[in-house]
Design a protein around this motif. Sequence first.
Motif, PDB file in Angstrom:
ATOM      1  N   GLU A 280      51.662  31.897  13.965  1.00  0.00           N
ATOM      2  CA  GLU A 280      52.669  32.597  14.769  1.00  0.00           C
ATOM      3  C   GLU A 280      52.071  33.837  15.430  1.00  0.00           C
ATOM      4  OE1 GLU A 280      54.680  30.224  11.592  1.00  0.00           O
ATOM      5  OE2 GLU A 280      52.956  31.604  11.669  1.00  0.00           O
ATOM      6  N   ARG A 281      51.224  34.554  14.698  1.00  0.00           N
ATOM      7  CA  ARG A 281      50.624  35.765  15.253  1.00  0.00           C
ATOM      8  C   ARG A 281      49.658  35.444  16.391  1.00  0.00           C
ATOM      9  NH1 ARG A 281      48.229  37.399   9.903  1.00  0.00           N
ATOM     10  NH2 ARG A 281      47.093  39.008  11.064  1.00  0.00           N
ATOM     11  N   ALA A 282      48.905  34.359  16.252  1.00  0.00           N
ATOM     12  CA  ALA A 282      48.004  33.949  17.326  1.00  0.00           C
ATOM     13  C   ALA A 282      48.788  33.521  18.561  1.00  0.00           C
ATOM     14  CB  ALA A 282      47.108  32.804  16.851  1.00  0.00           C
ATOM     15  N   PHE A 283      49.858  32.789  18.356  1.00  0.00           N
ATOM     16  CA  PHE A 283      50.670  32.322  19.486  1.00  0.00           C
ATOM     17  C   PHE A 283      51.272  33.515  20.226  1.00  0.00           C
ATOM     18  CE2 PHE A 283      54.585  30.604  21.401  1.00  0.00           C
ATOM     19  CZ  PHE A 283      54.046  29.549  22.108  1.00  0.00           C
ATOM     20  N   GLU A 284      51.749  34.493  19.472  1.00  0.00           N
ATOM     21  CA  GLU A 284      52.317  35.691  20.092  1.00  0.00           C
ATOM     22  C   GLU A 284      51.246  36.462  20.863  1.00  0.00           C
ATOM     23  OE1 GLU A 284      54.660  39.823  18.818  1.00  0.00           O
ATOM     24  OE2 GLU A 284      54.210  38.296  17.311  1.00  0.00           O
ATOM     25  N   ALA A 285      50.047  36.555  20.303  1.00  0.00           N
ATOM     26  CA  ALA A 285      48.959  37.260  20.982  1.00  0.00           C
ATOM     27  C   ALA A 285      48.583  36.555  22.283  1.00  0.00           C
ATOM     28  CB  ALA A 285      47.745  37.360  20.058  1.00  0.00           C
ATOM     29  N   PHE A 286      48.630  35.225  22.278  1.00  0.00           N
ATOM     30  CA  PHE A 286      48.358  34.470  23.505  1.00  0.00           C
ATOM     31  C   PHE A 286      49.406  34.774  24.565  1.00  0.00           C
ATOM     32  CE2 PHE A 286      49.116  30.710  26.134  1.00  0.00           C
ATOM     33  CZ  PHE A 286      47.855  30.503  26.679  1.00  0.00           C
ATOM     34  N   GLN A 287      50.657  34.816  24.156  1.00  0.00           N
ATOM     35  CA  GLN A 287      51.731  35.102  25.109  1.00  0.00           C
ATOM     36  C   GLN A 287      51.565  36.483  25.749  1.00  0.00           C
ATOM     37  OE1 GLN A 287      53.757  32.610  25.830  1.00  0.00           O
ATOM     38  NE2 GLN A 287      52.812  31.404  24.208  1.00  0.00           N
ATOM     39  N   LYS A 288      50.981  37.399  24.999  1.00  0.00           N
ATOM     40  CA  LYS A 288      50.760  38.767  25.502  1.00  0.00           C
ATOM     41  C   LYS A 288      49.464  38.898  26.291  1.00  0.00           C
ATOM     42  CE  LYS A 288      53.225  41.064  21.699  1.00  0.00           C
ATOM     43  NZ  LYS A 288      53.063  41.984  20.531  1.00  0.00           N
ATOM     44  N   GLY A 289      48.705  37.796  26.380  1.00  0.00           N
ATOM     45  CA  GLY A 289      47.446  37.828  27.099  1.00  0.00           C
ATOM     46  C   GLY A 289      46.299  38.446  26.328  1.00  0.00           C
ATOM     47  N   GLU A 290      46.468  38.582  25.023  1.00  0.00           N
ATOM     48  CA  GLU A 290      45.443  39.240  24.197  1.00  0.00           C
ATOM     49  C   GLU A 290      44.327  38.281  23.776  1.00  0.00           C
ATOM     50  OE1 GLU A 290      48.674  42.368  22.211  1.00  0.00           O
ATOM     51  OE2 GLU A 290      47.746  40.807  20.982  1.00  0.00           O
ATOM     52  N   ILE A 291      44.608  36.990  23.710  1.00  0.00           N
ATOM     53  CA  ILE A 291      43.600  35.987  23.371  1.00  0.00           C
ATOM     54  C   ILE A 291      43.766  34.787  24.297  1.00  0.00           C
ATOM     55  CG2 ILE A 291      43.459  36.671  20.945  1.00  0.00           C
ATOM     56  CD1 ILE A 291      45.186  34.207  20.269  1.00  0.00           C
ATOM     57  N   LYS A 292      42.701  33.993  24.429  1.00  0.00           N
ATOM     58  CA  LYS A 292      42.752  32.801  25.270  1.00  0.00           C
ATOM     59  C   LYS A 292      42.834  31.524  24.451  1.00  0.00           C
ATOM     60  CE  LYS A 292      40.323  34.870  29.171  1.00  0.00           C
ATOM     61  NZ  LYS A 292      39.152  34.774  30.099  1.00  0.00           N
ATOM     62  N   HIS A 293      42.514  31.600  23.176  1.00  0.00           N
ATOM     63  CA  HIS A 293      42.582  30.439  22.290  1.00  0.00           C
ATOM     64  C   HIS A 293      42.589  30.946  20.854  1.00  0.00           C
ATOM     65  CE1 HIS A 293      38.202  31.172  22.859  1.00  0.00           C
ATOM     66  NE2 HIS A 293      38.214  31.064  21.548  1.00  0.00           N
ATOM     67  N   SER A 294      42.872  30.025  19.935  1.00  0.00           N
ATOM     68  CA  SER A 294      42.795  30.348  18.514  1.00  0.00           C
ATOM     69  C   SER A 294      41.945  29.272  17.856  1.00  0.00           C
ATOM     70  CB  SER A 294      44.186  30.441  17.887  1.00  0.00           C
ATOM     71  OG  SER A 294      44.110  30.920  16.559  1.00  0.00           O
ATOM     72  N   GLY A 295      42.231  28.975  16.603  1.00  0.00           N
ATOM     73  CA  GLY A 295      41.429  27.962  15.938  1.00  0.00           C
ATOM     74  C   GLY A 295      41.728  27.879  14.461  1.00  0.00           C
ATOM     75  N   ALA A 296      40.860  27.203  13.748  1.00  0.00           N
ATOM     76  CA  ALA A 296      41.008  27.028  12.304  1.00  0.00           C
ATOM     77  C   ALA A 296      39.623  27.019  11.685  1.00  0.00           C
ATOM     78  CB  ALA A 296      41.743  25.732  11.988  1.00  0.00           C
ATOM     79  N   MET A 297      39.574  27.368  10.411  1.00  0.00           N
ATOM     80  CA  MET A 297      38.297  27.379   9.717  1.00  0.00           C
ATOM     81  C   MET A 297      38.495  27.027   8.258  1.00  0.00           C
ATOM     82  SD  MET A 297      37.367  31.384   9.014  1.00  0.00           S
ATOM     83  CE  MET A 297      38.571  32.526   8.305  1.00  0.00           C
ATOM     84  N   VAL A 298      37.402  26.597   7.635  1.00  0.00           N
ATOM     85  CA  VAL A 298      37.313  26.505   6.181  1.00  0.00           C
ATOM     86  C   VAL A 298      36.206  27.456   5.773  1.00  0.00           C
ATOM     87  CG1 VAL A 298      36.928  25.038   4.186  1.00  0.00           C
ATOM     88  CG2 VAL A 298      38.081  24.106   6.205  1.00  0.00           C
ATOM     89  N   HIS A 299      36.492  28.307   4.790  1.00  0.00           N
ATOM     90  CA  HIS A 299      35.529  29.331   4.389  1.00  0.00           C
ATOM     91  C   HIS A 299      35.435  29.397   2.871  1.00  0.00           C
ATOM     92  CE1 HIS A 299      38.606  32.294   3.046  1.00  0.00           C
ATOM     93  NE2 HIS A 299      39.351  31.711   3.966  1.00  0.00           N
ATOM     94  N   ARG A 300      34.342  29.966   2.400  1.00  0.00           N
ATOM     95  CA  ARG A 300      34.207  30.233   0.972  1.00  0.00           C
ATOM     96  C   ARG A 300      35.158  31.371   0.604  1.00  0.00           C
ATOM     97  NH1 ARG A 300      29.789  27.394  -0.886  1.00  0.00           N
ATOM     98  NH2 ARG A 300      28.223  26.879   0.667  1.00  0.00           N
ATOM     99  N   VAL A 301      35.713  31.300  -0.592  1.00  0.00           N
ATOM    100  CA  VAL A 301      36.690  32.301  -1.020  1.00  0.00           C
ATOM    101  C   VAL A 301      35.983  33.449  -1.726  1.00  0.00           C
ATOM    102  CG1 VAL A 301      38.701  32.750  -2.478  1.00  0.00           C
ATOM    103  CG2 VAL A 301      38.532  30.605  -1.191  1.00  0.00           C
ATOM    104  N   ILE A 302      36.266  34.659  -1.247  1.00  0.00           N
ATOM    105  CA  ILE A 302      35.839  35.882  -1.904  1.00  0.00           C
ATOM    106  C   ILE A 302      37.086  36.739  -2.103  1.00  0.00           C
ATOM    107  CG2 ILE A 302      33.521  35.770  -0.930  1.00  0.00           C
ATOM    108  CD1 ILE A 302      34.387  37.902   1.100  1.00  0.00           C
ATOM    109  N   LYS A 303      36.926  37.906  -2.721  1.00  0.00           N
ATOM    110  CA  LYS A 303      38.102  38.719  -3.026  1.00  0.00           C
ATOM    111  C   LYS A 303      38.773  39.264  -1.766  1.00  0.00           C
ATOM    112  CE  LYS A 303      35.736  43.141  -3.769  1.00  0.00           C
ATOM    113  NZ  LYS A 303      35.559  44.278  -4.697  1.00  0.00           N
ATOM    114  N   ASP A 304      38.016  39.414  -0.663  1.00  0.00           N
ATOM    115  CA  ASP A 304      38.607  39.882   0.592  1.00  0.00           C
ATOM    116  C   ASP A 304      39.261  38.701   1.295  1.00  0.00           C
ATOM    117  OD1 ASP A 304      37.618  42.524   0.226  1.00  0.00           O
ATOM    118  OD2 ASP A 304      35.650  41.860   0.923  1.00  0.00           O
ATOM    119  N   VAL A 305      40.536  38.843   1.610  1.00  0.00           N
ATOM    120  CA  VAL A 305      41.337  37.727   2.114  1.00  0.00           C
ATOM    121  C   VAL A 305      40.774  37.184   3.429  1.00  0.00           C
ATOM    122  CG1 VAL A 305      43.628  37.024   2.908  1.00  0.00           C
ATOM    123  CG2 VAL A 305      43.398  38.608   0.982  1.00  0.00           C
ATOM    124  N   ASP A 306      40.461  35.877   3.409  1.00  0.00           N
ATOM    125  CA  ASP A 306      40.017  35.140   4.594  1.00  0.00           C
ATOM    126  C   ASP A 306      38.747  35.713   5.209  1.00  0.00           C
ATOM    127  OD1 ASP A 306      42.206  33.387   4.386  1.00  0.00           O
ATOM    128  OD2 ASP A 306      43.497  34.774   5.463  1.00  0.00           O
TER     129      ASP A 306
END
Length: 219
Positions: A144-170
Amino acid sequence: MSSIPPRRIAVLVSGSGTNLQALIDAQNTPSLPHAEIVLVFSNRKAAFGLTRASQAQPPISTGYLALQPYLKANPGKTRDDYDSEVAVRVLEARPDLIVLAGWMHVFGESFLERADQAKDGLGVPVINLHPALPGAFDGMNSIERAFEAFQKGEIKHSGAMVHRVIKDVDRGEPLIVREVQILHGDALDDFAKRLHSIEWQIIVEASKLVLDEVVPIPS
């Protein structure tokens, strides 16, 4: 190869389990060879992912433990104690890999420490699927936050990832990253559907990648 034990995966879910379903469908195929999901664990009793596990062929063992009921039943216990107890229950399944697939609870260090100490200190890797690009929209409601940022012209695309988990979120090391376009005229649901289809691919790809590192298939 048939005499070699399959590589074992534990999957943690909180919701409908569509990403889990992608893993269920891929196990023991060329996309995820010589692999078996041995446990599906949830922090929500009503998570449909538990139903998906029980209806799989063959059925997959399930587990459940929610934070607030745990704290209420164990006065004096903390969130760290809960994380540690989840780790104990998950590691009892002797997984080679732990996959967080729509797991809506942020683990503290106690979970990761137990995972790191498992298998006689060799550790069990923990990976997480996150519907955003590295460094963008960490945490909840990222679609939802990425979609809103796109509507505001702040980003041109988003995406997805798989990452290793550490204590810092994402913020753990990205394993697989895919861009997902947001098109002018898209409704939020249009973008979300496009992104979810990518999630189902990369969670399988990343699981194979990590399993091949920690438990390679003998040639």
